[in-house]
Write a protein that holds these residues in place. Structure first.
Motif, PDB file in Angstrom:
ATOM      1  N   ALA A  25      25.435  21.311  11.611  1.00 55.11           N
ATOM      2  CA  ALA A  25      26.169  22.478  10.870  1.00 55.11           C
ATOM      3  C   ALA A  25      26.300  23.634  11.824  1.00 55.11           C
ATOM      4  N   GLY A  26      25.303  23.866  12.662  1.00 57.05           N
ATOM      5  CA  GLY A  26      25.323  24.836  13.753  1.00 57.05           C
ATOM      6  C   GLY A  26      26.629  24.539  14.750  1.00 57.05           C
ATOM      7  N   ALA A  27      26.901  23.553  15.054  1.00 62.66           N
ATOM      8  CA  ALA A  27      28.054  23.095  15.956  1.00 62.66           C
ATOM      9  C   ALA A  27      29.226  23.212  15.243  1.00 62.66           C
ATOM     10  N   ARG A  28      29.349  22.955  14.000  1.00 63.01           N
ATOM     11  CA  ARG A  28      30.810  23.137  13.405  1.00 63.01           C
ATOM     12  C   ARG A  28      30.818  24.606  13.270  1.00 63.01           C
ATOM     13  N   LYS A  29      29.977  25.425  13.012  1.00 62.21           N
ATOM     14  CA  LYS A  29      30.226  26.891  12.982  1.00 62.21           C
ATOM     15  C   LYS A  29      30.497  27.340  14.642  1.00 62.21           C
ATOM     16  N   ALA A  30      29.918  26.773  15.593  1.00 60.90           N
ATOM     17  CA  ALA A  30      30.246  27.320  16.675  1.00 60.90           C
ATOM     18  C   ALA A  30      31.601  26.655  17.322  1.00 60.90           C
ATOM     19  N   ALA A  31      32.024  25.741  16.675  1.00 63.09           N
ATOM     20  CA  ALA A  31      33.438  25.228  17.002  1.00 63.09           C
ATOM     21  C   ALA A  31      34.654  26.280  16.225  1.00 63.09           C
ATOM     22  N   GLU A  32      34.168  27.124  15.605  1.00 61.36           N
ATOM     23  CA  GLU A  32      35.132  28.145  14.704  1.00 61.36           C
ATOM     24  C   GLU A  32      34.987  29.256  15.925  1.00 61.36           C
ATOM     25  N   SER A  33      34.219  29.339  16.692  1.00 60.11           N
ATOM     26  CA  SER A  33      34.529  30.562  17.903  1.00 60.11           C
ATOM     27  C   SER A  33      35.248  29.975  19.011  1.00 60.11           C
ATOM     28  N   GLN A  34      35.260  30.786  19.987  1.00 64.47           N
ATOM     29  CA  GLN A  34      36.047  30.533  21.204  1.00 64.47           C
ATOM     30  C   GLN A  34      35.335  29.693  22.222  1.00 64.47           C
ATOM     31  N   ALA A  35      34.076  29.209  21.721  1.00 64.86           N
ATOM     32  CA  ALA A  35      33.157  28.265  22.870  1.00 64.86           C
ATOM     33  C   ALA A  35      34.145  27.090  23.204  1.00 64.86           C
ATOM     34  N   ARG A  36      34.107  26.625  24.448  1.00 66.70           N
ATOM     35  CA  ARG A  36      34.810  25.308  24.992  1.00 66.70           C
ATOM     36  C   ARG A  36      33.887  24.337  24.480  1.00 66.70           C
ATOM     37  N   GLY A  37      32.614  24.522  24.261  1.00 71.86           N
ATOM     38  CA  GLY A  37      31.913  23.198  24.234  1.00 71.86           C
ATOM     39  C   GLY A  37      30.538  23.704  23.880  1.00 71.86           C
ATOM     40  N   VAL A  38      29.574  22.659  24.067  1.00 72.62           N
ATOM     41  CA  VAL A  38      28.017  23.112  23.816  1.00 72.62           C
ATOM     42  C   VAL A  38      27.349  22.800  25.206  1.00 72.62           C
ATOM     43  N   GLY A  39      26.774  23.894  25.428  1.00 74.71           N
ATOM     44  CA  GLY A  39      25.910  24.206  26.964  1.00 74.71           C
ATOM     45  C   GLY A  39      24.864  23.826  26.716  1.00 74.71           C
ATOM     46  N   LEU A  40      24.097  23.911  25.449  1.00 73.91           N
ATOM     47  CA  LEU A  40      22.879  23.593  25.031  1.00 73.91           C
ATOM     48  C   LEU A  40      22.500  23.033  23.575  1.00 73.91           C
ATOM     49  N   PHE A  41      22.354  21.869  23.558  1.00 73.51           N
ATOM     50  CA  PHE A  41      21.768  21.236  22.070  1.00 73.51           C
ATOM     51  C   PHE A  41      20.531  20.957  21.848  1.00 73.51           C
ATOM     52  N   ARG A  42      19.746  21.660  21.300  1.00 75.77           N
ATOM     53  CA  ARG A  42      18.340  21.820  21.422  1.00 75.77           C
ATOM     54  C   ARG A  42      17.868  20.820  20.283  1.00 75.77           C
ATOM     55  N   THR A  43      17.508  19.515  20.603  1.00 74.67           N
ATOM     56  CA  THR A  43      17.460  18.430  19.933  1.00 74.67           C
ATOM     57  C   THR A  43      15.975  18.596  19.183  1.00 74.67           C
ATOM     58  N   GLU A  44      15.034  19.085  19.714  1.00 75.74           N
ATOM     59  CA  GLU A  44      13.914  19.155  19.249  1.00 75.74           C
ATOM     60  C   GLU A  44      13.827  19.978  17.682  1.00 75.74           C
ATOM     61  N   LEU A  45      14.746  20.920  17.646  1.00 74.88           N
ATOM     62  CA  LEU A  45      14.767  21.770  16.454  1.00 74.88           C
ATOM     63  C   LEU A  45      14.989  20.936  15.216  1.00 74.88           C
ATOM     64  N   CYS A  46      15.986  19.734  15.424  1.00 75.26           N
ATOM     65  CA  CYS A  46      16.243  18.794  14.537  1.00 75.26           C
ATOM     66  C   CYS A  46      14.974  17.984  13.698  1.00 75.26           C
ATOM     67  N   PHE A  47      13.772  18.046  14.590  1.00 76.69           N
ATOM     68  CA  PHE A  47      12.937  17.247  14.146  1.00 76.69           C
ATOM     69  C   PHE A  47      11.397  17.729  14.071  1.00 76.69           C
ATOM     70  N   LEU A  48      11.306  19.288  14.016  1.00 78.29           N
ATOM     71  CA  LEU A  48      10.112  19.982  13.800  1.00 78.29           C
ATOM     72  C   LEU A  48       9.213  19.786  12.465  1.00 78.29           C
ATOM     73  N   ASN A  49       9.707  19.122  11.595  1.00 75.95           N
ATOM     74  CA  ASN A  49       8.954  18.839  10.333  1.00 75.95           C
ATOM     75  C   ASN A  49       8.645  17.250  10.219  1.00 75.95           C
ATOM     76  N   SER A  50       9.015  16.510  11.313  1.00 80.66           N
ATOM     77  CA  SER A  50       9.122  14.970  11.274  1.00 80.66           C
ATOM     78  C   SER A  50       7.578  14.389  11.493  1.00 80.66           C
TER      79      SER A  50
END
Length: 588
Positions: A304-329
């Motif tokens: 969801a954050g990536a799709r929102k970022a894609a609407e900005s002028q960012a050329r790509g992703v410089g940091l995908f914080r994967t651990e935040l996907c699994f804090l409650n796992s």
């Protein structure tokens, strides 16, 4: 409890409030108010509005009688119900927002349900302690433990206090404490703000944030950047400023001014609004005034954050914080589950650069399936790549998932997946990580967070293809200062010349090796500092998507020669304040 000018306070600052009250006993408060207060500016912008203080914690009776033996089971059930109500409320808020705000709210809900503090509270209740006092005592134990641990764990104490106050209010049948809903645009003042306070803020009502505590990398600062609300932290002297006082907040300079004429305040806000509109209308490409290309990327935490970022002028992703996907796992996610999550981010930036950071677990981001059970100082303990190399299957599973997600994206993508390891400190660690990544067809890199990597950058670059500087931790470890401590905010400021010198050394090594060196820490989101970083030789800047246009607009207003001049000037500064002022003079 309120202080001498009427705003709510907490027991933690009651002594300071009493001191201030005695100081004003011989004269009127108005005459003794400061003309201005200075803190650490973390989100630039101008606001002029009346102050509204965060509502304080509910009061409990200090000497309530013990609960009768026959009523203790009911009191324990009442406590469990209150905890679950608070946690469910936090989860509901998490579902209504996205990105960092959603993640931190979910993590706070999980902390509310934590068996450790709840077990301690229930034990007290079964011994006769009333539920509100049991909550206070149990959480106080954990706050003391976290404060002793130091490091990033100290950030969790704000969350614990917030949970304590919400549970007590629920037990007493009182309104939930936190941020009020003012009838007019206002500047929010607080001792500190928990994720639950900041995540749901309406920028049209709360025009700026000012806290007495907190640091430049606190949850308050990060979410304020996401919302583009001017923000100042560690403004320790705001306690005398009452509700309703009109103030001018300059989030860039870190100042709160009183006594500003209403017409002058309106003029300054209008000028800032024009500047913000110029930022909003900026569409790139990201270049300096004289045409030097700059790669601006986005920091994301999920699809969801990536799709929102894609609407900005960012050329790509410089940091995908994967651990935040699994804090409650509770358990390690399967390779298939991880692949699905990572694929969403790759799909959002199909054909573009995506840099995945492997699990940065530990310290302030504990994962139940990865962490050590107990460490005396988790910020200096087994975290990041140290966990991955200790549990090699955890790391290889994640790399397999990244490779699978990258392979499933647009087949025409010219850029392979990039992956980097956090908390690398030695060359053997970098070499081993690079080997594992290359075996899976992934471009390997490492984070520069530990000074040893900056000092030996040429040697590290013999084994990896790129470096990415995490300025939050690099500042902390360089200056030997807890980045969450409001008392040390000036030390953990990325404008510190020692930190900038290490960045310059790293960038120079990258240029010599013809390999990219980026910055993905919070420093990249500071438009003025971004120009300095480019002048130091950094090749890319990654930040919250909301900050991209501000940085791009600032770069477009200066030449590369100015950036280099500012970079040279800050390296010879004596402290962060003089470094910032030198850059401001040169860059405007």
């Amino acid at each position: 409890m309120t202080n001498q000018v009427g705003q709510p306070t907490t027991p933690e600052v009651a002594d300071e409030a009493s001191t201030e009250a005695s100081e004003t006993a011989t004269g009127s408060i108005t005459t003794l108010l400061p003309d201005s207060v200075t803190g650490t500016g973390v989100v630039p912008g101008i606001a002029y509005a009346p102050v509204v203080w965060k509502q304080g914690r509910p009061e409990t009776l200090p000497h309530e009688p013990d609960v009768a033996q026959e009523d203790r089971a009911q009191e324990a059930a009442h406590l469990e119900t209150a905890v679950e109500t608070v946690a469910a409320r936090l989860e509901d808020r998490a579902s209504q927002v996205t990105g960092v705000a959603s993640n931190v709210l979910s993590a706070t809900a999980a902390l509310a349900r934590d068996r450790g503090w709840k077990r301690a509270a229930l034990k007290l209740v079964k011994g006769g302690t009333p539920a509100p006092q049991a909550v206070v005592a149990a959480i106080a134990q954990f706050i003391t433990t976290f404060e002793k641990l130091g490091g990033l764990m100290a950030e969790r104490t704000t969350d614990l206090r917030d949970i304590r106050d919400r549970v007590i209010a629920e037990l007493l049948g009182l309104p939930e404490p936190g941020v009020p809903t003012p009838a007019q645009p206002s500047v929010l003042f607080a001792d500190d703000l928990a994720p639950a306070d900041t995540a749901g803020l309406d920028p049209s009502v709360i025009t700026a944030l000012v806290t007495q505590l907190g640091g430049p990398t606190s949850h308050t600062a990060i979410i304020a950047r996401q919302l583009a609300i001017p923000c100042i932290v560690a403004a320790s002297k705001i306690g005398k400023i009452a509700d309703g006082t009109r103030v001018l907040v300059d989030g860039g300079a870190g100042t709160i001014q009183l006594g500003i004429d209403e017409q002058e305040g309106a003029r300054l806000v209008a000028e800032d609004a024009a500047r913000r509109e110029a930022i909003r209308s900026w569409r790139g490409p990201a270049t300096t005034k004289d045409g030097r290309d700059v790669e601006l990327l986005a920091n994301v935490q999920d699809g969801a954050g990536a799709r929102k970022a894609a609407e900005s002028q960012a050329r790509g992703v410089g940091l995908f914080r994967t651990e935040l996907c699994f804090l409650n796992s509770e358990d390690e996610p399967s390779i298939e589950e991880q692949t699905g999550i990572y694929s969403e981010v790759f799909a959002a930036f199909a054909g573009h650069k995506v840099v995945v950071r492997t699990l940065d677990a530990g310290s302030d981001k504990p994962l139940k399936f990865a962490n050590m059970e107990h460490e005396e100082n988790p910020a200096l303990g087994v975290r990041g790549v140290r966990i991955g190399l200790r549990d090699i299957e955890l790391l290889t599973n994640q790399l397999d998932a990244v490779a699978a997600a990258a392979a499933a994206r647009d087949e025409d993508a010219e850029t392979p997946a990039w992956v980097m390891a956090p908390m690398v400190a030695t060359i053997p660690e970098a070499k081993r990580f690079a080997q594992l990544a290359r075996e899976r067809g992934i471009k390997p890199g490492i984070m520069v967070e530990v000074p040893s990597v900056a000092l030996l950058a040429p040697a590290f670059l013999e084994h990896v293809d790129f470096l990415s500087i995490g300025t939050n931790d690099l500042s902390q470890y360089t200056m030997a200062a807890d980045r969450m401590s409001p008392h040390l905010a000036t030390l953990t400021d990325p404008w510190q010349p020692a930190v900038l010198t290490l960045i310059a050394m790293t960038a120079r090594a990258g240029a010599d090796a013809d390999k990219p060196v980026g910055v993905c820490g919070e420093a990249a989101a500071d438009p003025l500092l971004a120009c300095v970083l480019i002048g130091l030789g950094v090749t890319s800047l990654s930040m919250a998507a909301s900050a991209v246009s501000g940085v791009g607009a600032q770069l477009a207003a200066v030449t590369f020669a100015q950036c280099q001049e500012a970079a040279e000037a800050v390296l010879s500064a004596s402290d962060s304040a003089s470094a910032r002022e030198r850059a401001r003079t040169i860059l405007g």
